[in-house]
Motif scaffolding. Structure first.
Motif, PDB file in Angstrom:
ATOM      1  N   ALA A  28       0.673  -1.340   0.081  1.00 44.91           N
ATOM      2  CA  ALA A  28       0.195  -0.147  -0.036  1.00 44.91           C
ATOM      3  C   ALA A  28       0.859   1.377  -0.024  1.00 44.91           C
ATOM      4  O   ALA A  28       0.629   2.445  -0.860  1.00 44.91           O
ATOM      5  N   ALA A  29       1.870   1.260   0.815  1.00 43.15           N
ATOM      6  CA  ALA A  29       3.001   2.422   1.081  1.00 43.15           C
ATOM      7  C   ALA A  29       3.662   2.470  -0.332  1.00 43.15           C
ATOM      8  O   ALA A  29       3.885   3.750  -1.053  1.00 43.15           O
ATOM      9  N   ALA A  30       3.778   1.385  -0.974  1.00 43.00           N
ATOM     10  CA  ALA A  30       4.690   1.585  -2.363  1.00 43.00           C
ATOM     11  C   ALA A  30       3.884   2.272  -3.642  1.00 43.00           C
ATOM     12  O   ALA A  30       4.459   2.606  -4.626  1.00 43.00           O
ATOM     13  N   THR A  31       2.533   1.744  -3.529  1.00 43.15           N
ATOM     14  CA  THR A  31       1.641   2.033  -4.632  1.00 43.15           C
ATOM     15  C   THR A  31       0.769   3.148  -4.385  1.00 43.15           C
ATOM     16  O   THR A  31       0.309   3.617  -5.417  1.00 43.15           O
ATOM     17  N   GLY A  32       0.462   3.518  -3.240  1.00 42.91           N
ATOM     18  CA  GLY A  32      -0.355   4.556  -2.778  1.00 42.91           C
ATOM     19  C   GLY A  32      -1.849   4.327  -2.948  1.00 42.91           C
ATOM     20  O   GLY A  32      -2.745   5.124  -2.952  1.00 42.91           O
ATOM     21  N   ILE A  33      -2.134   2.749  -2.929  1.00 44.41           N
ATOM     22  CA  ILE A  33      -3.226   2.185  -3.045  1.00 44.41           C
ATOM     23  C   ILE A  33      -3.745   1.968  -1.739  1.00 44.41           C
ATOM     24  O   ILE A  33      -3.061   1.460  -0.867  1.00 44.41           O
ATOM     25  N   ASP A  34      -5.132   2.404  -1.094  1.00 45.65           N
ATOM     26  CA  ASP A  34      -5.735   2.097   0.152  1.00 45.65           C
ATOM     27  C   ASP A  34      -5.468   0.605   0.584  1.00 45.65           C
ATOM     28  O   ASP A  34      -5.593  -0.091  -0.289  1.00 45.65           O
ATOM     29  N   GLY A  35      -4.907   0.482   1.850  1.00 46.29           N
ATOM     30  CA  GLY A  35      -4.725  -0.864   2.337  1.00 46.29           C
ATOM     31  C   GLY A  35      -5.826  -1.954   2.151  1.00 46.29           C
ATOM     32  O   GLY A  35      -5.616  -2.967   1.802  1.00 46.29           O
ATOM     33  N   LYS A  36      -7.259  -1.577   2.408  1.00 46.42           N
ATOM     34  CA  LYS A  36      -8.178  -2.809   2.037  1.00 46.42           C
ATOM     35  C   LYS A  36      -8.144  -2.943   0.935  1.00 46.42           C
ATOM     36  O   LYS A  36      -8.484  -3.880   0.495  1.00 46.42           O
ATOM     37  N   THR A  37      -8.138  -2.041  -0.359  1.00 47.33           N
ATOM     38  CA  THR A  37      -8.067  -2.379  -1.439  1.00 47.33           C
ATOM     39  C   THR A  37      -7.190  -3.064  -1.823  1.00 47.33           C
ATOM     40  O   THR A  37      -7.321  -4.046  -2.782  1.00 47.33           O
ATOM     41  N   VAL A  38      -5.962  -2.971  -1.423  1.00 49.33           N
ATOM     42  CA  VAL A  38      -4.611  -3.683  -1.694  1.00 49.33           C
ATOM     43  C   VAL A  38      -4.959  -5.070  -1.270  1.00 49.33           C
ATOM     44  O   VAL A  38      -4.757  -6.393  -2.250  1.00 49.33           O
ATOM     45  N   GLY A  39      -5.768  -5.427   0.037  1.00 45.02           N
ATOM     46  CA  GLY A  39      -5.806  -6.871   0.523  1.00 45.02           C
ATOM     47  C   GLY A  39      -7.004  -7.394  -0.490  1.00 45.02           C
ATOM     48  O   GLY A  39      -6.687  -8.701  -0.554  1.00 45.02           O
ATOM     49  N   THR A  40      -7.702  -6.744  -0.841  1.00 41.42           N
ATOM     50  CA  THR A  40      -8.892  -7.612  -2.052  1.00 41.42           C
ATOM     51  C   THR A  40      -8.038  -7.802  -3.025  1.00 41.42           C
ATOM     52  O   THR A  40      -8.275  -8.984  -3.680  1.00 41.42           O
ATOM     53  N   HIS A  41      -7.247  -6.992  -3.838  1.00 41.37           N
ATOM     54  CA  HIS A  41      -6.574  -7.458  -4.942  1.00 41.37           C
ATOM     55  C   HIS A  41      -5.416  -8.483  -4.566  1.00 41.37           C
ATOM     56  O   HIS A  41      -5.385  -9.378  -5.433  1.00 41.37           O
ATOM     57  N   LEU A  42      -4.916  -8.482  -3.439  1.00 37.59           N
ATOM     58  CA  LEU A  42      -4.068  -9.806  -3.447  1.00 37.59           C
ATOM     59  C   LEU A  42      -4.584 -11.030  -3.041  1.00 37.59           C
ATOM     60  O   LEU A  42      -4.302 -12.060  -3.681  1.00 37.59           O
TER      61      LEU A  42
END
Length: 76
Positions: A35-49
Motif C-alpha cells: 500500500a505504501a509503495a503503490t499509494g493504493i488504500d490498504g483494504k483495496t490492496v488486500g482485496t487485490h492480493l
C-alpha cells in the motif's frame, strides 16, 4: 482462468501496479508495504492480493507475506 471484469488482460491497472511494486521488492512483503509503495488504500490492496493469489500471480511464503510468482512477472 477467465476474467470476470471488463479488462482485457485479466487483471486491472491497480493489480498491475501492485505486481510491479512487488517485482521491485527483494523479499516477501506485507500488504501495508505494498500500500505504501503503490499509494493504493490498504483494504483495496488486500482485496487485490486475494484475487492475485487465486490467479497464481502471487504466493504467500508466510502468513500475511506475499511474493510475486513467475506468472505474475509475466503478467506485467
Amino acid at each position: 482462468m477467465v476474467c470476470q471484469c471488463s479488462c482485457k488482460s485479466g487483471i486491472t491497472d491497480e493489480q498491475k501496479k501492485i505486481l510491479a511494486a512487488m517485482a521491485g521488492m527483494e523479499t516477501a512483503c506485507g500488504s501495508k508495504d505494498i500500500a505504501a509503495a503503490t499509494g493504493i488504500d490498504g483494504k483495496t490492496v488486500g482485496t487485490h492480493l486475494t484475487t492475485l493469489k487465486t490467479k497464481g500471480y502471487i504466493g504467500s511464503p508466510a502468513r500475511c507475506r506475499y511474493q510475486i510468482t513467475s506468472d505474475g512477472k509475466a503478467a506485467i
